[in-house]
Design an enzyme around this catalytic site. Structure first.
Site, PDB file in Angstrom:
ATOM      1  N   HIS A 156      -5.113  45.247  11.805  1.00 42.75           N
ATOM      2  CA  HIS A 156      -4.553  43.959  11.384  1.00 42.75           C
ATOM      3  C   HIS A 156      -4.498  43.899   9.861  1.00 42.75           C
ATOM      4  O   HIS A 156      -5.402  44.385   9.167  1.00 42.75           O
ATOM      5  CB  HIS A 156      -5.363  42.795  11.958  1.00 42.75           C
ATOM      6  CG  HIS A 156      -6.755  42.661  11.419  1.00 42.75           C
ATOM      7  ND1 HIS A 156      -7.064  41.903  10.308  1.00 42.75           N
ATOM      8  CD2 HIS A 156      -7.934  43.192  11.842  1.00 42.75           C
ATOM      9  CE1 HIS A 156      -8.360  41.950  10.073  1.00 42.75           C
ATOM     10  NE2 HIS A 156      -8.920  42.733  10.981  1.00 42.75           N
ATOM     11  N   ASP A 166     -11.915  45.038   5.817  1.00 40.66           N
ATOM     12  CA  ASP A 166     -11.479  44.277   6.989  1.00 40.66           C
ATOM     13  C   ASP A 166     -10.129  43.619   6.704  1.00 40.66           C
ATOM     14  O   ASP A 166     -10.082  42.470   6.268  1.00 40.66           O
ATOM     15  CB  ASP A 166     -12.530  43.220   7.330  1.00 40.66           C
ATOM     16  CG  ASP A 166     -12.183  42.422   8.569  1.00 40.66           C
ATOM     17  OD1 ASP A 166     -11.437  42.938   9.414  1.00 40.66           O
ATOM     18  OD2 ASP A 166     -12.655  41.275   8.674  1.00 40.66           O
ATOM     19  N   GLU A 213      -5.340  38.363  13.406  1.00 43.95           N
ATOM     20  CA  GLU A 213      -6.547  38.790  14.117  1.00 43.95           C
ATOM     21  C   GLU A 213      -7.730  37.895  13.794  1.00 43.95           C
ATOM     22  O   GLU A 213      -8.543  37.573  14.674  1.00 43.95           O
ATOM     23  CB  GLU A 213      -6.860  40.242  13.748  1.00 43.95           C
ATOM     24  CG  GLU A 213      -7.952  40.907  14.587  1.00 43.95           C
ATOM     25  CD  GLU A 213      -9.357  40.733  14.021  1.00 43.95           C
ATOM     26  OE1 GLU A 213     -10.321  41.112  14.714  1.00 43.95           O
ATOM     27  OE2 GLU A 213      -9.497  40.201  12.895  1.00 43.95           O
ATOM     28  N   GLU A 214      -7.828  37.468  12.541  1.00 42.08           N
ATOM     29  CA  GLU A 214      -8.968  36.657  12.120  1.00 42.08           C
ATOM     30  C   GLU A 214      -8.940  35.252  12.721  1.00 42.08           C
ATOM     31  O   GLU A 214      -9.951  34.552  12.716  1.00 42.08           O
ATOM     32  CB  GLU A 214      -8.999  36.548  10.589  1.00 42.08           C
ATOM     33  CG  GLU A 214      -9.103  37.869   9.852  1.00 42.08           C
ATOM     34  CD  GLU A 214     -10.453  38.538  10.020  1.00 42.08           C
ATOM     35  OE1 GLU A 214     -11.323  37.971  10.733  1.00 42.08           O
ATOM     36  OE2 GLU A 214     -10.652  39.636   9.478  1.00 42.08           O
ATOM     37  N   GLU A 271     -10.891  48.883  12.818  1.00 37.02           N
ATOM     38  CA  GLU A 271     -11.404  47.568  12.449  1.00 37.02           C
ATOM     39  C   GLU A 271     -12.392  47.706  11.296  1.00 37.02           C
ATOM     40  O   GLU A 271     -12.774  48.814  10.904  1.00 37.02           O
ATOM     41  CB  GLU A 271     -12.071  46.929  13.684  1.00 37.02           C
ATOM     42  CG  GLU A 271     -12.566  45.514  13.522  1.00 37.02           C
ATOM     43  CD  GLU A 271     -11.512  44.553  13.035  1.00 37.02           C
ATOM     44  OE1 GLU A 271     -11.436  44.387  11.795  1.00 37.02           O
ATOM     45  OE2 GLU A 271     -10.781  43.969  13.848  1.00 37.02           O
ATOM     46  N   HIS A 324     -16.279  39.356   5.166  1.00 34.80           N
ATOM     47  CA  HIS A 324     -15.613  38.051   5.052  1.00 34.80           C
ATOM     48  C   HIS A 324     -16.016  37.308   3.783  1.00 34.80           C
ATOM     49  O   HIS A 324     -16.149  36.073   3.792  1.00 34.80           O
ATOM     50  CB  HIS A 324     -15.899  37.181   6.285  1.00 34.80           C
ATOM     51  CG  HIS A 324     -15.101  37.590   7.481  1.00 34.80           C
ATOM     52  ND1 HIS A 324     -15.174  36.930   8.685  1.00 34.80           N
ATOM     53  CD2 HIS A 324     -14.211  38.607   7.675  1.00 34.80           C
ATOM     54  CE1 HIS A 324     -14.371  37.505   9.563  1.00 34.80           C
ATOM     55  NE2 HIS A 324     -13.772  38.526   8.970  1.00 34.80           N
TER      56      HIS A 324
END
Length: 585
Positions: free
Chosen positions: A140, A152, A184-185, A210, A283
């Site tokens: 993604h 990520d 995706e998130e 991922e 994140h």
């Protein structure tokens, strides 16, 4: 000159144990932390990878956070679309679907209803044999709202971009589908909307890339079949363990990846590969280029994607459905078993070691070995119970005093637990041996036998766990049992040889019997059991020259696997306390 071997004393056993565990731990930490050096641009080009261009792509798409439905996300999407169009313009086998039509409604986690309109970039590279099912590659390109998304999942996205160019130049046997997915998130939106596109029916196998951390070494999170794990080990630095898959099954890892969608909704077999180091940067704005340290993590995933992708697309059949049990050894190669095959192998190994041990033990007893006092047989169970209680107490106290220490300092925690286990096991044995003044060689044999029996019970429990629950994460128990079996076989073999040599000496010292005067029964009697003095000569302390070999065989393979697993678990789960995981886990 006679070789002087280490004597079997409690002092030397303690020294060798401590030194061995420290050296193994330091070796594993280095392998765990230090990635292989990345090549120069010239050497990378020889392997078909334009490292500089890929690095430039990564820098371009990770300048600012680019969450789904943001302007920055649209900029990243347009850049990726332009890059794949450049490839498609040069190679007629490459086809692009700018999918802004597919939409889907679904329920996430049984509580949240989601409607999403897709914005995936789909690419198809035709294979030489179009009758074979295609292989899907997925990553993604959206990021979290508060992250730059380098790990990520920028590195995964650019790895697939590099793989598209590779397949365009070197056409694979099977068709390759690429889902550079968006959203995706926000609930795995991109993988869900993929199943509204007609291309999804062409694939039966997938590789999902991922990122659940920042940099480090990518790991095989999950795999659908043993055959696909065998494909994964074609990379230079395979890294993974079935324990990570068990962690997802048990809910210890609460994050989700597109693997759930492809394997669940699509019913496909696949591999789930992810970064997992430095989850505290996951994140956040610290998931950036600078915190990678170097290009080594990026090169690792580029090379892994190329190696595994090439093998998947150039293999005709991926039909095996057998669940895998797998683990890597020192990051150099990967051991793979089908679960059914392992369930068959474990009892065979258990029976074989038990039969050999009983046979050799019976021979030693037959040659005159005297039974050991019953008090000696209770020493190991008591010391083992004491060690388990001490370790459990230490972990409980540690979690009470500082439950977040594993979050920031995993290595001191692992070393402290190791120290408690070794001290609480060896120290009582040392006291008991000195108090009773028993023969160290005899004590070693008794401990080895009890250790062997204990590991056999553990293997029996592991077999039931495989059959009933399908959890393979305790694979090291088989290595534990085999090591214990080899150690006791060596010990009994040494005792058998000593008994044989003693019997030969006794025969040579005895006068030749006269058949005319000696009873027939006495001619065939065992000379070793003929007199008390003979038995005493057989039971005299023998050379203790195999204990070090027995120790190394039973300890080093096991410690490598267990400590390596501890490092993986601490890196993967140690920083999930912030997600709500228990510090005890």
């Amino acid at each position: 000159m006679k070789l002087q071997l280490l004597p079997l004393t409690s002092s030397w056993v303690t020294k060798v144990s401590v030194i061995t565990y420290i050296l193994v731990f330091l070796l594993l930490v280095r392998i765990h932390e230090v990635l292989p050096a990345f090549p120069s641009q010239k050497d990378a080009l020889k392997q078909g990878i334009d490292l500089d261009a890929a690095w430039s792509d990564l820098e371009t798409i990770t300048q600012v956070p680019h969450p789904y439905n943001s302007r920055a996300n649209e900029v990243v999407r347009n850049y990726l679309l332009e890059r794949v169009r450049e490839v498609a313009n040069r190679y007629p086998t490459v086809h692009i679907s700018d999918d802004s039509i597919s939409n889907i409604s679904y329920v996430e986690n049984k509580v949240t209803g989601i409607y999403v309109e897709g914005s995936n970039i789909l690419v198809k590279v035709e294979g030489r044999n179009k009758s074979l099912p295609a292989v899907l590659f997925s990553a993604h390109f959206d990021s979290s709202a508060l992250a730059l998304g380098v790990t990520d999942d920028g590195m995964g996205t650019i790895s697939l971009l590099s793989l598209i160019e590779h397949f365009a130049r070197d056409q694979p046997l099977r068709t390759a589908l690429f889902n550079l997915n968006n959203g995706e998130e926000d609930g795995l939106c991109g993988s869900h909307t993929f199943f509204r596109h007609p291309w999804w029916k062409e694939a039966d196998t997938f590789l999902n890339i991922e990122g659940a951390g920042s940099g480090g070494r990518p790991i095989l999170f999950r795999a659908s079949s043993a055959e696909l794990v065998k494909a994964f080990r074609h990379t230079d630095q395979p890294h993974g363990t079935i324990t990570s898959s068990d962690a997802f099954s048990l809910g210890l890892v609460r994050s989700m990846t597109d693997f759930e969608v492809y394997a669940g909704r699509g019913g496909m077999n696949g591999l789930d590969v992810s970064f997992y180091f430095n989850r505290d940067k996951y994140h956040t704005m610290d998931d950036n280029i600078a915190n990678l340290g170097s290009r080594a993590p990026f090169w690792t995933i580029l090379k892994l994607t190329r190696d595994v992708g090439s093998h998947l697309t150039n293999t005709e059949h991926h039909e095996e459905k057998q669940r895998p049990v797998y683990w890597d050894v020192l990051g150099r190669f990967m051991v793979v078993f089908g679960m059914d095959g392992l369930v068959w192998l474990l009892p065979c190994t258990l029976v074989a070691t038990v039969v050999v041990t009983l046979g050799m033990g019976s021979y030693v007893w037959y040659m005159g070995e005297q039974p050991s006092p019953s008090r000696q047989w209770i020493h190991f169970p008591l010391c083992l119970t004491f060690s388990i209680l001490c370790s459990s107490f230490f972990v409980t106290i540690l979690c009470k005093i500082n439950p977040l220490i594993i979050y920031s300092s995993p290595y001191p925690v692992i070393m402290a637990i190791m120290a408690v286990i070794i001290t609480s096991l060896l120290f009582p044995l040392h006291i008991i041996a000195n108090k009773h003044g028993d023969d160290p060689s005899r004590i070693k044999t008794i401990l080895s036998m009890q250790y062997f029996l204990f590991t056999g019970v553990l293997v029996l429990g592991y077999i039931q766990m495989l059959k009933r629950l399908g959890f393979g994460g305790f694979y090291f128990l088989e290595i534990l049992h085999v090591g214990a079996g080899l150690a006791i076989i060596l010990d009994l073999g040494d005792r058998s040889w000593s008994a044989y040599c003693s019997s030969t000496i006794i025969r040579s010292q005895s006068e030749e019997p006269d058949e005319s005067t000696q009873p027939l029964l006495e001619i065939h009697s065992n000379p070793i059991r003929g007199s008390e003095s003979d038995r005493e000569s057989v039971n005299t302390p023998r050379p203790r020259n195999l204990w070090l070999l027995e120790f190394l065989i039973s300890v080093i393979p096991l410690s490598v696997l267990v400590l390596q697993l501890a490092l993986i678990v601490s890196a993967a789960l140690g920083q999930t306390i912030a997600d709500g995981s228990s510090p005890v886990i």
